[in-house]
Structure formats: structure tokens, C-alpha cells
Design an enzyme around this catalytic site. Structure first.
Site, short mmCIF file in Angstrom:
data_model
loop_
_atom_site.label_atom_id
_atom_site.label_comp_id
_atom_site.label_asym_id
_atom_site.label_seq_id
_atom_site.Cartn_x
_atom_site.Cartn_y
_atom_site.Cartn_z
CG ASP A 174 -33.34 98.12 -6.73
OD1 ASP A 174 -33.63 99.25 -6.30
OD2 ASP A 174 -32.36 97.46 -6.31
CE LYS A 217 -29.18 100.94 -5.40
NZ LYS A 217 -29.74 101.25 -4.09
N GLY A 259 -29.10 92.41 -1.99
CA GLY A 259 -28.88 91.34 -2.96
C GLY A 259 -28.80 89.95 -2.36
NE ARG A 287 -36.75 92.88 16.54
CZ ARG A 287 -37.87 93.05 17.27
NH1 ARG A 287 -37.93 93.99 18.19
NH2 ARG A 287 -38.90 92.27 17.07
N GLY A 338 -32.71 93.05 1.55
CA GLY A 338 -33.05 91.65 1.85
C GLY A 338 -34.53 91.31 1.81
N GLY A 375 -35.20 95.47 -3.78
CA GLY A 375 -34.17 95.50 -4.80
C GLY A 375 -34.32 94.32 -5.73
CB SER A 376 -32.33 91.25 -5.96
OG SER A 376 -31.20 92.07 -5.69
#
Lengths: 197, 295
Positions: free
Chosen positions: B25, B82, B154, B166, B215, B236-237
Site C-alpha cells: 500500500d 481500491k 489496519g 486456514r 494484518g 497495507g499499513s
């Protein structure tokens, strides 16, 4: 059986492995340069050429691949693999492995929305050959040492130079196995040459 | 010879070329260049990374096209962007701009709480989130060319991405072992298109690439997701909210390629500086959980 490696730093590795195995040969996903000497041939797959180049540098693959080629062991590059093998990149950025006498333009057809499928005529193949072009490069120039195998819209999209084979497109995304057969033939020839010497 | 654009092979193939890679990102050209230099296979151009979207609250929409354009001009790797779930026009705008991939994303506020975009109608390929096989199969049915676990965006907390990866893998194994006559009822229970489940049962795997997202904050997180069967990772973050984005980006790229080389991951994890500050998922209310978005 021949042992054919697929450079497994990033990209469409499993697709090539499947094609090697379907052709009855042994496939190896190569993550370390120390694995190269045991191979009969190497495939550099499609992926992001800038990302693969970074990983080639981090893990010191450059000199060992150049050595592999100096021993005339065959190398097949598809898409990003073609970009990596070129002597020159026309966008002015630094060329990578500099093994093949070709000049290459990256993303020559445009962005992803311009990616396409088509049929090609290929030297030595009979009938149409399916080709999938994804953000594909083209070969803009070749020397007399390079044999042009296919063009699309007057632009070179497949070529061979001695033990090196390249395509702008992705035979590994189709059921087309003639490229793999051609490559295996090159590997067998290289074997015979090395046993004669 | 005729030239066919936007075919299934071309759209899915693009995602296959991203395998084993990291998609990062970014919110501007400068970050995009850092990502490219670190070996990212693509960048996701955004106005805000998910953790900032969380903090800002309100309605999160498609990024300002100026930002997306700026990123497209800055790098030669593919650029994703996005669109809101169900927002056909945001997606068409991004397609017209020449974005390489669209993420119909739960990170943004949904525009439609009942329907997703019919992605098979587009020339540009789409990636969508999934938490289980039913959701994965529905998105494939709508024409998604790539999947990713939803995780919990996030948060810097890997637990939800692990749960989703999983679950998808376990459900694939389950249908692979099922008798053919049991499959229709399973399709009903999963809310999955029957034909797609049949294809998955036959091949033993999803017909499209599945990345991990939501995550991932450290090199070890990225390697864990690869170990669990991801084809690659979205961060992402995790990168630009860390103390040392360049180092984090390099390390996550390498850990994704060499996810079984634990000595290397150990070295990559040394003196990285602080990772992004994480969130405990159980502290999030149902409304705060982005993964609940999507139908």
C-alpha cells in the site's frame, strides 16, 4: 532424465514446473545459486522483472547464472525472463544479466488493460501457436547471432541465440507444449556437445 | 491475427505473474518508489492506508484519481487501486484511468450492502477479499481474477488472516475428499456456485491466485502466511506505518521469497525498528471489523 531448474525467486514458477514434469523431465524450484551447477538447464519465469532483479542481487545469482550460460547450458526466459536476459533495455535503465544480443522494450503494449491473447506463426512449428501477452516486452533489435522465431505486428516476440531461448509471451499459461519440447531438444543437444568435447 | 483483451486467461495470468511477491500500500509517488526499489511486485495506490482509514472514521471512498495517476507515473511495476464494494462507477473510472488491477475492497465503506460488482464485465482484472471458501467461490463466480484473505485490515494483527487462510485451505481439503453426490448440499451450505466448487474439487485447488492480506506487520508474518499456502502477500499499513519503511519493505520481500529459510528470517528481523502498533481484534466492535463487509 534431464534436470531443469526454474528460478523460484518470484513469478509463475509452478506453471513451468508443471510443464517440465508433463514433458517427463525433473523440475527443480531454484532458490539458491548453489543449486545451479547440478542443473542441465534453467528457466527464468514471468513475474515482475524489477522484483526478480532485486532478488537476484540480494542472493548473488548474477555471476552464477552468467557462468551457467558461459558453460552453454540452455536458458529459457519468458516475459520477465526475456527482459532479464537482454543486453540492452531501450528505456535507458540498466540491463540485467546481459546474456543475449537483444534490445528490449518493457511493457511495450501498454498497461494490463492492453494485455491480450492471440495466435502466432512460429518458425519450425506448424499451424497456429497460442500466445498470452501480459504487460509484455518486445525485442526491438537483434544482432546477426540471433534467430527470430516469431513476430507479432512486425515486432519480435520470440527468438533463439545458441543455447538461449526467449518469448515475450507465456507458453506456461497455455496447454501449448511445443516450446518446452523445443527447449528440451536444445538441452539434449547441449548435452551431446559437452560429451563430445 | 485477432487480438483478444480482457480474457479470463489474461486477467488471471496477470495475478499468476505476481506470485511469490509482495504488494504494498502506498499513498504517494515517493512511497511507490520506495516499494519498487525494495522489490514489490505491485503497489496499491490509496489516499490513506487502512490504519489511518480506521482512525479517520467517516466514509472511505476511492482515492483521488490524482494520487493514483501520480503513482502510475512514478513506477513501472503494476498499480492497483481500491473501489468500494458494489461501486460500479468507481471501478469503471479506475479502469478508464488504466489501473492494472482493481481491489473491490472491504477497507473502503461499501456502496452496496447486497451485491458485488459483476467483475466478468470488465477488461481490467479484480482482486477480492474472502474469509472462507463460499465467499471465495462467489467472488470467482462474479469474475474475480485474484483473491486475498480479508484478515482484519489496519490492525497489524495477523490472527484474522491466519484464520481465513486456514479456513479456505481446510474447506478445499474437505470438498476434495467428498463424494460427488455430497457436493451440491455442500454448495448450498457454503453459499458457493456449484460449478466452481466442482472445478475446485477436481483440481484440489482454487482456480485463481490467493494472496494473504489484513494484518501482516513483520517479515515473520509474511513468511507464516506463505507457509500456510498463500501465493503472496499484501502489506497495507505494515510498511509505511513502521519506524523504518525501507528496511521493513526489503525484509518483507525477502522473507516472502525465502519463507522456509529461518536463519535468514532471523537476520532480517534484527534491528528492524518498531513495527506498526497493533490492535487487539477482540477490542473491535462488530461495526469496526472491516472483514464483516462483503456478501
Amino acid at each position: 532424465m534431464l534436470k531443469i531448474g526454474v528460478l523460484a525467486l518470484q513469478g509463475a514458477v509452478s506453471e513451468h514446473i508443471k510443464q517440465i514434469e508433463s514433458a517427463g523431465q525433473v523440475a527443480v524450484a531454484v532458490k539458491k545459486a548453489s543449486e545451479l551447477p547440478s542443473l542441465d538447464a534453467l528457466i527464468i519465469p514471468g513475474g515482475e522483472s524489477t522484483a526478480i532483479r532485486k532478488l537476484i542481487d540480494y542472493y548473488e545469482f548474477k555471476a552464477p547464472i552468467q557462468q551457467f550460460s558461459a558453460e552453454k547450458k540452455p536458458i529459457f526466459g519468458t516475459c520477465a525472463g526475456l527482459v532479464l536476459l537482454a543486453n540492452e533495455l531501450v528505456d535507458g535503465s540498466e540491463a540485467h544479466l546481459r546474456l543475449m544480443d537483444i534490445s528490449v522494450k518493457r511493457n511495450a503494449f501498454g498497461r494490463q488493460k492492453d494485455s491480450f491473447e492471440t495466435m502466432l506463426q512460429v518458425k519450425g512449428f506448424t499451424g497456429n501457436v497460442p500466445a498470452v501477452f501480459i504487460r509484455a516486452p518486445i525485442i526491438t533489435e537483434v544482432t546477426e547471432h540471433v534467430e527470430v522465431l516469431a513476430t507479432y505486428d512486425n515486432q519480435i516476440v520470440a527468438a533463439k541465440q545458441g543455447h538461449l531461448l526467449v518469448t515475450s509471451f507465456h507458453p506456461e499459461l497455455t496447454e501449448e507444449n511445443r516450446w518446452m519440447k523445443l527447449f528440451i531438444k536444445m538441452v539434449k543437444q547441449a548435452h551431446q556437445m559437452s560429451t563430445i568435447h | 491475427m485477432s487480438q483478444l483483451v480482457g480474457t479470463e486467461t489474461v486477467k488471471r495470468g496477470m495475478a499468476q505473474m505476481q506470485k511469490g511477491g509482495v504488494i504494498m500500500d502506498v499513498v504517494n509517488a515517493e512511497q511507490a518508489k520506495v516499494a519498487e526499489a525494495a522489490g514489490a511486485v505491485a503497489v496499491m495506490a490509496l489516499e490513506r492506508v487502512p490504519s489511518d482509514i480506521r482512525a479517520a472514521g467517516g466514509v472511505a471512498r476511492m482515492a483521488d484519481p490524482r494520487i493514483v495517476e501520480e503513482v502510475m507515473q512514478a513506477v513501472s511495476i503494476p498499480v492497483m487501486a481500491k473501489a468500494r464494494i458494489g461501486h460500479i462507477v468507481e471501478a469503471r473510472v479506475l479502469e478508464a484511468m488504466g489501473v492494472d488491477y482493481i481491489d473491490e475492497s472491504e477497507v473502503l465503506t461499501p456502496a452496496d450492502e447486497e451485491y458485488h460488482i459483476l467483475k466478468s464485465e470488465f477488461t481490467v482484472p479484480f482482486v477480492c477479499g474472502c474469509r472462507d471458501l463460499g465467499e471465495a467461490a462467489r467472488r470467482i463466480g462474479e469474475g474475480a481474477s485474484m483473491l486475498r484473505t480479508k484478515g482484519e485490515p489496519g490492525t497489524g494483527n495477523i490472527v484474522e488472516a491466519v484464520r481465513h487462510m486456514r479456513k479456505v485451505q481446510a474447506q478445499i481439503r474437505k470438498i476434495t475428499l467428498m463424494n460427488d453426490d455430497e457436493l451440491m448440499t455442500e454448495a448450498k451450505l457454503l453459499g458457493a456456485p456449484y460449478e466452481i466448487l466442482r472445478e475446485i474439487k477436481k483440481s484440489g485447488k482454487l482456480p485463481i491466485v490467493n494472496f494473504a492480506a489484513g494484518g501482516i506487520a513483520t517479515p515473520a508474518d509474511a513468511a507464516l502466511m506463505m507457509e500456510l499456502g498463500s501465493d503472496g502477500v499484501f502489506v497495507g499499513s505494515g510498511i509505511f506505518k513502521s519506524e523504518n519503511p525501507e528496511k521493513f519493505a526489503h525484509s518483507i520481500v525477502q522473507a516472502t521469497t525465502h519463507y522456509k529459510d529461518y536463519d535468514l528470517i532471523g537476520k532480517l528481523s534484527q534491528e528492524l525498528g518498531a513495527a506498526m502498533k497493533g490492535l487487539d481484534i477482540s477490542k473491535l466492535s462488530l461495526e469496526e471489523r472491516m472483514q464483516e463487509r462483503g456478501w
